[in-house]
Design a protein around this motif. Sequence first.
Motif, PDB file in Angstrom:
ATOM      1  N   ARG A 269       0.824  -1.212   0.000  1.00 30.31           N
ATOM      2  CA  ARG A 269       0.000   0.000   0.000  1.00 30.31           C
ATOM      3  C   ARG A 269       0.859   1.263   0.000  1.00 30.31           C
ATOM      4  NH1 ARG A 269      -3.412  -3.318   3.365  1.00 30.31           N
ATOM      5  NH2 ARG A 269      -2.321  -2.601   5.246  1.00 30.31           N
ATOM      6  N   LYS A 341     -16.795  -2.300  -8.081  1.00 28.25           N
ATOM      7  CA  LYS A 341     -16.885  -1.308  -7.011  1.00 28.25           C
ATOM      8  C   LYS A 341     -16.946  -1.971  -5.642  1.00 28.25           C
ATOM      9  CE  LYS A 341     -19.311   2.096  -9.887  1.00 28.25           C
ATOM     10  NZ  LYS A 341     -20.572   2.864 -10.076  1.00 28.25           N
ATOM     11  N   LYS A 346     -11.514  -3.062  -4.084  1.00 31.15           N
ATOM     12  CA  LYS A 346     -10.941  -3.170  -2.735  1.00 31.15           C
ATOM     13  C   LYS A 346      -9.749  -4.120  -2.722  1.00 31.15           C
ATOM     14  CE  LYS A 346     -15.329  -2.146  -0.428  1.00 31.15           C
ATOM     15  NZ  LYS A 346     -16.402  -2.669   0.447  1.00 31.15           N
ATOM     16  N   GLU A 349      -6.886  -2.237  -4.222  1.00 27.14           N
ATOM     17  CA  GLU A 349      -6.416  -1.216  -3.288  1.00 27.14           C
ATOM     18  C   GLU A 349      -5.572  -1.839  -2.182  1.00 27.14           C
ATOM     19  OE1 GLU A 349      -5.661   2.538  -2.433  1.00 27.14           O
ATOM     20  OE2 GLU A 349      -6.965   1.913  -4.092  1.00 27.14           O
ATOM     21  N   ALA A 350      -5.943  -3.041  -1.735  1.00 26.93           N
ATOM     22  CA  ALA A 350      -5.166  -3.724  -0.698  1.00 26.93           C
ATOM     23  C   ALA A 350      -3.767  -4.070  -1.185  1.00 26.93           C
ATOM     24  CB  ALA A 350      -5.889  -4.990  -0.254  1.00 26.93           C
TER      25      ALA A 350
END
Length: 607
Positions: A269, A341, A346, A349-350
């Motif tokens: 991240r 979405k 997610k 994004e992780a």
Amino acid sequence: MREFTVPPLATAPQVGGLADVVFDHAADDPGRVTFARKVDDRWRDVTSGEFRDEVMALAKGLLVRGVRFGDRVGIMCRTRYEWTLFDFALWSIGAQSVPLYPSSSAEQVLWTLHDAEVRACVVEHEDHAMTIGSVIDRLPRLTQLWQLDAGALADLLASGQDLDDDVVHRHRLALTPDSTATIIYTSGTTGRPKGCVLTHANFMAEADNIVARYESVFHSRPGDEASTLLFLPLAHVFGRMVQVAAVRCRVKLGHQPELSAAALLPDLRAFRPTFILAVPHIFERVFAAARRSAEAADRAGPFDKAYEVAVRYAEAAERKAFGAGGGPGAALRVQHQLYDKLVYGKLREAMGGRIRHAMSGGSAMERRLGLFFAGAGITIFEGYGLTESTAAATANPPERPRFGTVGQPIPGTTVRLADDGEVLVRGGQVFAGYLGDPKATAAALRDGWLATGDIGALDEDGYLTITGRKKEVLVTSGGKTVSPMALEERVRGHPLVAQCIVVGNDRPFVAALVTLDPDAVAHWLQMRDKPRLPPAELVRDPDLEAEIRRAVVAANTLVSHPESIRTFRILAAQFSEEQGLLTPSLKLRRKAIEQAYASEVEALYRT
């Protein structure tokens, strides 16, 4: 198809060695960011000019301390910036690096350092120094030991201050592409590890052709700086190839020494790589963690639906790429957009938020896992290779991956199938031979072809599928030949399973030993309000056994009844490298496991 060739995309250099690009890049653009180095939990950029200066200073320090052209220097260290610095400094003076796995035992260290006639060694910390110290009396050629965490790097940098830069340049310019760059010892599932002699030309052929073929991956978006976080062990050829390729094609490189999710995910991240290179185990753990998180939030149902949509979406895209369909339909596209979405975004994004591509090697990846990640927006290009082929011999092409295969030959490589199905490889990345072992070299290199020991199949488009190992094929007492790899891979696909080994050689039927993933099991117990039990009691839980049985039943759908797993046993502990049951690259040492668990194997066949 029995043979497939892909022409080279990169011209083999006629002069020079791997360190030349460090000096060329610094002269061309000294301010360009080449590395990110983690200092006090913060990432600090390192420019090509700064890296060149450090390489030069370290090279001079090594010369002053007695390292000479052609000498071999061991490196026992986790994946960190200093390893890359030592590699290029050693190559700048014509020396050869000899990697040692940080987890190596004293006897393994003794064998490697003695066999390679290592003159000096770099270690990370005191434990490594003590490991070498315990056998140093049997290593008369080893005269110097440098410990990074005791200030060795600063001492070496300082010691060469009075030496003229031209001394390093004279050494560097004496190198040719055929000069030895490194001796990498095979982890060896059986017998003594053998030292693979890899030349500067081997790495150039491998890295330059991969970079040329995967330009769209390494530089996927204009203005979006290409970067990768390297967490593969640099003692393994895959990690070394990534290091060399990143430096040669000016991809920003960061190092991460910890493979645990607790350490890796925060750095993904923070670093935000554009692509990563890993082994299937990493992607399996990322998927399993995402599934557990969804279940803990009471969203297991939507996650599983998102999984199926991603797989179907990627399958439709794959069919279109091969001219067998029109791509995802309107309804599937709407579902995919919704889950992008809710779930896929997610997941990305992780992993940092910028990753769109990844490369996987080292072992087989289950087809549906690859399809899921592709459907979730991260296309994983699975490849195949050995230490002897300087990492990849084949890889899925960026425009047309065929999931479940290990792709086509990389540019400049030919793959051929022998009469018995063994995979043979020829190309500029194929090694020079085993150090001091002409008999083993002759067995591995047959008229210029590398005999891999793996069994495979080539489809009509030249995509290779690995179906097993020649030495790992089981033959039951009834004469049935069984390749265990596909069965083990499918069982291991279950979230609760960490490892699976199929047995049955000279036995009446096929059986399996299974180990558990502690994090997944803890989550499974929590979600079912079950008490935590000692491992010896937990493995007898009937609900847990039923879960593993479902994985075995799913695996058996891949094979005929005589090849299927008839029974299995869940073990209380995982196979580990420390026990001598895994290689450093996490491959099963089959004979060692069957010996260590002889009573459990016998119990499988008691009537």
